[in-house]
Design an enzyme around this catalytic site. Structure first.
Site, mmCIF file in Angstrom:
data_model
loop_
_atom_site.group_PDB
_atom_site.id
_atom_site.type_symbol
_atom_site.label_atom_id
_atom_site.label_comp_id
_atom_site.label_asym_id
_atom_site.label_seq_id
_atom_site.Cartn_x
_atom_site.Cartn_y
_atom_site.Cartn_z
ATOM 1 N N LYS A 194 -11.711 0.714 -2.463
ATOM 2 C CA LYS A 194 -10.631 1.307 -3.268
ATOM 3 C C LYS A 194 -11.081 1.299 -4.741
ATOM 4 O O LYS A 194 -11.934 2.091 -5.102
ATOM 5 C CB LYS A 194 -9.328 0.579 -2.968
ATOM 6 C CG LYS A 194 -8.969 0.814 -1.476
ATOM 7 C CD LYS A 194 -7.693 0.217 -1.056
ATOM 8 C CE LYS A 194 -7.278 0.676 0.338
ATOM 9 N NZ LYS A 194 -8.188 0.358 1.449
ATOM 10 N N HIS B 162 -5.246 -3.378 -2.913
ATOM 11 C CA HIS B 162 -4.880 -2.443 -3.994
ATOM 12 C C HIS B 162 -4.725 -3.128 -5.351
ATOM 13 O O HIS B 162 -4.356 -2.480 -6.329
ATOM 14 C CB HIS B 162 -3.593 -1.699 -3.624
ATOM 15 C CG HIS B 162 -3.749 -0.902 -2.368
ATOM 16 N ND1 HIS B 162 -4.269 0.370 -2.358
ATOM 17 C CD2 HIS B 162 -3.511 -1.224 -1.074
ATOM 18 C CE1 HIS B 162 -4.319 0.811 -1.107
ATOM 19 N NE2 HIS B 162 -3.865 -0.142 -0.311
ATOM 20 N N SER C 121 0.790 -1.232 0.000
ATOM 21 C CA SER C 121 0.000 0.000 0.000
ATOM 22 C C SER C 121 0.821 1.281 0.000
ATOM 23 O O SER C 121 0.370 2.296 -0.517
ATOM 24 C CB SER C 121 -0.970 0.009 1.182
ATOM 25 O OG SER C 121 -0.286 -0.207 2.391
HETATM 26 C C1 LIG Z 1 -3.461 -3.353 2.147
HETATM 27 C C2 LIG Z 1 -4.652 -2.886 2.930
HETATM 28 N N1 LIG Z 1 -5.366 -3.787 3.632
HETATM 29 C C3 LIG Z 1 -6.432 -3.418 4.353
HETATM 30 C C4 LIG Z 1 -6.848 -2.108 4.414
HETATM 31 C C5 LIG Z 1 -8.032 -1.750 5.246
HETATM 32 O O1 LIG Z 1 -9.177 -1.676 4.474
HETATM 33 P P1 LIG Z 1 -10.421 -0.790 4.905
HETATM 34 O O2 LIG Z 1 -10.091 0.616 4.524
HETATM 35 O O3 LIG Z 1 -11.585 -1.341 4.170
HETATM 36 O O4 LIG Z 1 -10.538 -0.941 6.397
HETATM 37 C C6 LIG Z 1 -6.132 -1.124 3.679
HETATM 38 C C7 LIG Z 1 -6.475 0.292 3.650
HETATM 39 O O5 LIG Z 1 -7.364 0.868 3.980
HETATM 40 C C8 LIG Z 1 -5.015 -1.538 2.934
HETATM 41 O O6 LIG Z 1 -4.292 -0.641 2.250
#
Ligand SMILES: Cc1ncc(COP(=O)(O)O)c(C=O)c1O
Length: 397
Positions: free
Chosen positions: A240, A208, A180
């Protein structure tokens, strides 16, 4: 001046320390719908910091779908009480089909999905082996599970192998599909082989990658033609590229039934609004049909990198929509972000503890809704800012 409450004193100290370290986080107020331009704190800015990679979050037809499918505002309860509606069920079926897995399970957020999965699959005496740059929710999930947590150097499969070899109990190997804050891809083929050889389950967080990579945007695992056997636990988010909210885990009947029984962040929370689930299903239809948008995003990524190279700006080895520009010091990253904002570009400075000490960066994200002229203008402003601050040509490559 100290108060009667030690907690209050400590909080004040910590807040001051954050300010002193240039790490204080602030929210900006966004008006109106998401898009490539946003009105922020009263000013119109080019938005280069969202994860809305296909430009779907602000799509009027999807907002309309949300409004028109709203039978009731709330779901009323958790999925296991009376909150599991037809709309949720249909969305899960669509996600299972899209990911080519027997079943999928909806979670309210990706953070909760990761916490829930790891805690449901392993416990005391087991081992979780993770990439050092995995998302915070994967790290927290492992800590919550009470399993032994071991972290391997970023994308270093040999190191992961060493850690797995000495590991006790049931073993779970966990990686982000697309990282990320760096934008690079996990060496998924090698990790899948390693997991098989070590009798570990591989879990991929494709927050992502889903929507952006692979045929019809089916994600980074599908892009490599890896299936259920190779990656038994596939997780992705809906907030996303899908442009909506929430997350899911896809896998075998046994996996999904186990999550329903044992994943506490699934069991003890209110189900997402059914209207949101219905509109998300329509958003997935858009994702499947977005080949032109994915191609245009890829062109913008190449353009951005070519323009940066022409200006001799430092780049990281990413070919995804996440294009970080390494800066180094926290204060420099903040100053560069402010410089760009003055010129009409919104790009967030990412600092520790989100990234390692000394690796502060600007996290530029490109979307299919951007255009070439704006991307070129961004690079020009970036070059100007980096030269003005003496940063061009430096930083971590
Ligand atoms: C790689 C990754 N996993 C999980 C999440 C968490 O997802 P959520 O925003 O739906 O809580 C994010 C970012 O928000 C992320 O970048």
């Amino acid at each position: 001046m100290s108060s009667r409450f030690p907690i209050a004193d400590r909080l004040l100290q910590r807040l001051q320390q954050r300010r002193d370290q240039h790490r204080y986080r602030q929210r900006s107020l966004v008006e109106g719908a998401q898009g490539p331009q946003l009105r922020v704190d009263g000013r119109l800015l080019h938005n280069f910091c969202s994860n809305d990679y296909l430009g779907l979050a602000g799509c009027p037809a999807l907002a309309q779908a949300l409004a028109s499918s709203a039978g009731s505002l709330g779901s009323g309860a958790s999925h296991l009480v009376c909150g599991h509606s037809e709309a949720h069920h249909e969305l899960e079926a669509t996600l299972a089909t899209l990911t080519g897995r027997p079943r999928a399970l909806l979670f309210s957020t990706g953070f909760m999905a990761n916490m829930g999965v790891i805690q449901a699959l392993v416990g005391r005496g087991d081992t979780v082996v993770q990439d050092k740059l995995n998302h915070a929710s994967l790290l927290d999930g492992a800590l919550l599970s009470r399993a032994n947590l071991k972290r391997y150097r970023h994308n270093d499969v040999a190191h992961a192998e060493q850690l797995l070899q000495g590991a006790s109990g049931a073993r779970l190997l966990v990686t982000d599909g697309v990282f990320s804050m760096d934008g690079d891809l996990a060496p998924m083929m090698e990790l899948a082989q390693l997991a098989q050889a070590q009798q570990a389950w591989l879990m991929v967080d494709d927050a992502h990658g889903f929507g952006c990579l692979g045929p019809q945007g089916r994600g980074s695992v599908a892009a490599l033609n890896l299936g259920q056997e190779d990656v038994p636990v596939y997780m992705a988010t809906l907030g996303k590229a899908v442009g909506s909210f929430g997350a899911f885990v896809a896998g075998s009947e046994t996996l999904i039934e186990s999550l329903i029984q044992f994943a506490r962040p699934y069991i003890y929370t209110t189900a997402m609004p059914p209207a949101l689930a219905a509109a998300t299903r329509e958003a997935l239809e858009c994702v499947v049909q977005a080949d032109a948008e994915r191609a245009s995003l890829q062109r913008l990524i190449s353009l951005f990198r070519t323009e940066c190279e022409r200006e001799s700006l430092p780049l990281m080895p990413s070919h995804t929509a996440i294009q970080p520009v390494p800066v180094g010091a926290d204060a420099d990253a903040l100053a560069l972000s402010d410089f760009l904002r003055e010129r009409g570009f919104w790009v967030t400075a990412i600092r520790p503890p989100t990234v390692a000490e000394g690796t502060a960066r600007l996290r530029i994200t490109l979307t299919a809704a951007h255009d070439e002229a704006t991307v070129r203008a961004l690079v020009t402003a970036l070059a100007e800012g980096m030269h003005a601050q003496g940063l061009a040509g430096g930083g971590v490559r």
